[in-house]
Scaffold this motif. Structure first.
Motif, short mmCIF file in Angstrom:
data_model
loop_
_atom_site.label_atom_id
_atom_site.label_comp_id
_atom_site.label_asym_id
_atom_site.label_seq_id
_atom_site.Cartn_x
_atom_site.Cartn_y
_atom_site.Cartn_z
N TYR A 1 0.87 -1.05 0.15
CA TYR A 1 -0.08 0.25 -0.06
C TYR A 1 0.77 1.25 -0.43
O TYR A 1 -0.01 2.12 -0.36
CB TYR A 1 -1.15 -0.01 1.11
CG TYR A 1 -1.64 -1.11 1.71
CD1 TYR A 1 -3.50 -0.98 0.11
CD2 TYR A 1 -1.67 -2.13 2.29
CE1 TYR A 1 -3.82 -2.50 0.81
CE2 TYR A 1 -2.65 -3.12 1.94
CZ TYR A 1 -3.99 -3.13 1.40
OH TYR A 1 -4.50 -5.24 1.17
N PHE B 1 -1.56 3.15 4.68
CA PHE B 1 -3.07 2.89 3.89
C PHE B 1 -3.56 4.38 4.46
O PHE B 1 -4.58 4.58 3.51
CB PHE B 1 -3.84 2.14 5.41
CG PHE B 1 -3.87 0.68 4.92
CD1 PHE B 1 -4.74 -0.18 3.94
CD2 PHE B 1 -2.92 -0.09 5.73
CE1 PHE B 1 -4.73 -1.31 3.95
CE2 PHE B 1 -3.36 -1.37 5.09
CZ PHE B 1 -4.31 -2.20 4.47
N VAL C 1 -7.34 -2.81 6.80
CA VAL C 1 -6.08 -2.53 8.71
C VAL C 1 -5.15 -2.76 9.19
O VAL C 1 -4.77 -2.82 9.59
CB VAL C 1 -6.13 -0.96 8.19
CG1 VAL C 1 -5.53 0.12 9.23
CG2 VAL C 1 -6.69 0.05 6.77
N LYS D 1 -6.52 3.38 1.54
CA LYS D 1 -6.18 3.31 0.33
C LYS D 1 -7.40 2.33 0.82
O LYS D 1 -5.78 1.08 0.90
CB LYS D 1 -5.11 3.11 0.30
CG LYS D 1 -4.49 4.40 -0.40
CD LYS D 1 -3.01 4.99 -0.67
CE LYS D 1 -1.80 4.19 0.94
NZ LYS D 1 -1.15 4.53 0.44
#
Length: 536
Positions: free
Chosen positions: A86, A503, A488, A511
């Motif tokens: 990520y 993230f 997450v 994200k």
């Protein structure tokens, strides 16, 4: 006609399918004359099934990378950083366009078939074929909306490029998916699964769609209950009776617990084995040697290896562990499949399970002095790897596949939906409506795996852990974590390459959704297709 761009792809792609889904591309006939015949329309429908190979047959990163169960081996191999970590995830990241491109090809193929369904010869099975096409279109849209959020809805037949298009809301995409599936359910056969969409397949997918929408802000109040109902209709009283290792025996993919799959055959792939097969067997284990081992072992990468967390989820009683992982690797790797009694074979590597005591390991070493012993905690993703230093997952191995570096050579069917997952969908849905019934569904899955002590209670984390054990490697995990809001938390907790801060995206957004591919944005001439907020 709504103006949508399909990445410049406006033709049906014909590729070999299974023995019973044969294609007949008659280049000397026009589409108008060919597809309006019964045989021509059947060819068009078969081309829709062939599109599943493009969606699922390539790299597995979009389905599995960047989760709690899989990571790259330290110092060996490489995964796309964006999808796996990520940190570099943006609209131009490697493979971020994989589903966008392949799913819109499938949608365009479906729309073409639906267009000709009004023009073709009226046959007794025409309505059934239309139902199959609508299932396939719904499946493609479902992958898109989970991955990217709202996307452009395309329902019309396009015979020329359109470069100006709009973005529809995720809510509207879900409405289209459910409408297509409900219409499919009323049209397809209720017979046994033989490779084509039937009612059980539609019910399973409807259950999963309603379950996934139930977590969204625009969910219907009854989505969890509807998901549970469809899952139970798909189960239809069928018990989980096939031993787990038998489910994954090569050649047994079309067993009576398979709900829907991508069909392959060795014969149809033989003309171009590096392109007409698939790559599912390429992942989830260490590299097994070079071309000098052709015939002795399949090609593997050091990517999407099982994490310590994934391996730690299994207990000694769980039959799924030995059915999923190669706890003993023999001098000839495929002897694990080709030899009925392996007790006399020379062991090359032994991966001691979590429950093995020091005394157990010592005894094994005395019995197998030739074996390299890998103790628990030393063979998951993250180790500095060389051949066989991480435990191989054998679940998708294809002993018939030729050795070809990083190629699509496996011809085992890719199982997309099966009864064990239907039970788990029901368990997750009932968690929010009727926990007692959900617990019964969950314990049924565990009981088949040899875990005969029933759980007395459960929550979403227990469901996700059970999905990990039951469905390891089956192209669900990223969607599972994204659906339940656990991406997450679990990726950062259990994947050694992922930190929660990875993230963090633009505009204070995480994200979670993947970015709309830059290639699609660049081709939109009206520049009125917003990117997902985390990437603006």
């Amino acid at each position: 006609m709504k103006k949508i761009l399909v990445l410049g792809i406006l033709t049906i792609l014909f590729s070999a399918c299974s023995d019973f889904i044969d294609e007949d591309n008659r280049s000397n006939e026009t589409a108008e004359s060919f597809y309006t015949t019964a045989s021509g329309f059947e060819t068009l429908v078969n081309a829709n099934y062939a599109q599943l190979k493009e969606i699922y047959g390539g790299d597995a990163y979009v389905f599995c990378a960047g989760t709690d169960l899989y990571a790259v081996g330290s110092g060996r191999g490489s995964e796309p950083d964006g999808l796996s970590q990520y940190t570099q995830l943006n609209s131009s990241s490697v493979d971020v366009d994989q589903l966008y491109t392949s799913c819109y090809r499938a949608i365009n193929s479906a729309n073409t078939a639906l267009y000709y369904s009004d023009l073709t010869e009226k046959t007794i099975n025409l309505n059934q074929l239309v139902g199959e096409i609508k299932y396939l279109r719904a499946n493609a849209y479902f992958l898109l909306v989970q991955t990217y959020g709202g996307v452009g809805i395309l329902k019309d037949f396009l015979d020329s490029p359109v470069l100006s298009f709009n973005r529809d809301s995720a809510e509207d995409v879900y409405k289209l998916i459910i409408t297509d599936l409900e219409e499919s359910l009323n049209a397809v056969t209720s017979g046994s699964y033989v490779g084509r969409v039937n009612k059980k397949a539609v019910q399973h997918l409807l259950a999963k769609v309603h379950l996934t929408r139930a977590y969204e802000s625009f969910a219907d109040a009854n989505d969890f209950a509807t998901a549970a109902s469809y899952a139970d209709e798909a189960i239809a009283g069928q018990s989980l009776t096939i031993p787990f290792d038998e489910l994954w025996k090569p050649g047994n993919e079309l067993n009576n617990e398979t709900v829907f799959s991508v069909q392959y055959s060795t014969a149809s792939a033989s003309t171009d084995p590096e392109n007409l097969g698939h790559k599912q067997a390429n992942w989830y284990g260490p590299y097994l040697g070079g071309s000098e081992n052709a015939g002795n072992a399949g090609w593997r990468s050091y990517t999407l290896l099982a994490t310590d967390f994934a391996l730690s989820l299994f207990t000694e009683e769980d039959e799924r562990y030995k059915a999923t992982f190669m706890t003993e690797a023999f001098m000839r790797y495929y002897d694990a499949f080709d030899v009925d009694d392996t007790s006399g074979l020379e062991v090359r590597h032994y991966y001691a399970p979590q429950w093995a005591t020091p005394a157990d390991i010592t005894a094994y070493a005395l019995e197998h002095p030739e074996a390299q012993i890998h103790e628990w905690g030393t063979y998951a993703a993250g180790v500095v790897s060389s051949d066989y230093q991480t435990i191989p997952a054998k679940k998708f191995d294809d002993p018939k596949a030729p050795f070809q570096d990083d190629s699509r050579v496996s011809t085992r069917d890719i199982i997309l939906s099966r009864l064990g997952e239907t039970y788990l969908i029901a368990a997750e849905a009932y968690l929010n409506t009727n926990k007692a019934t959900g617990l019964a569904r969950l314990n049924a899955v565990r009981n088949r795996a040899g875990l005969t002590t029933p759980l007395a209670d459960y929550d979403i984390d227990i469901v996700l852990d059970e999905r990990a054990r039951e469905l390891f490697g089956e192209y669900h995990r990223w969607f599972d974590l994204k659906r339940t809001g656990k991406l997450v938390e679990r990726a950062s907790m259990y994947n050694y390459l992922v930190d929660a801060a990875n993230f963090n995206g633009a505009n204070g957004e995480l994200k979670i959704l993947r970015p709309i591919p830059q290639s699609a944005l660049d081709l939109n001439q009206n520049k009125d297709f917003p990117q997902n907020a985390a990437y603006q």
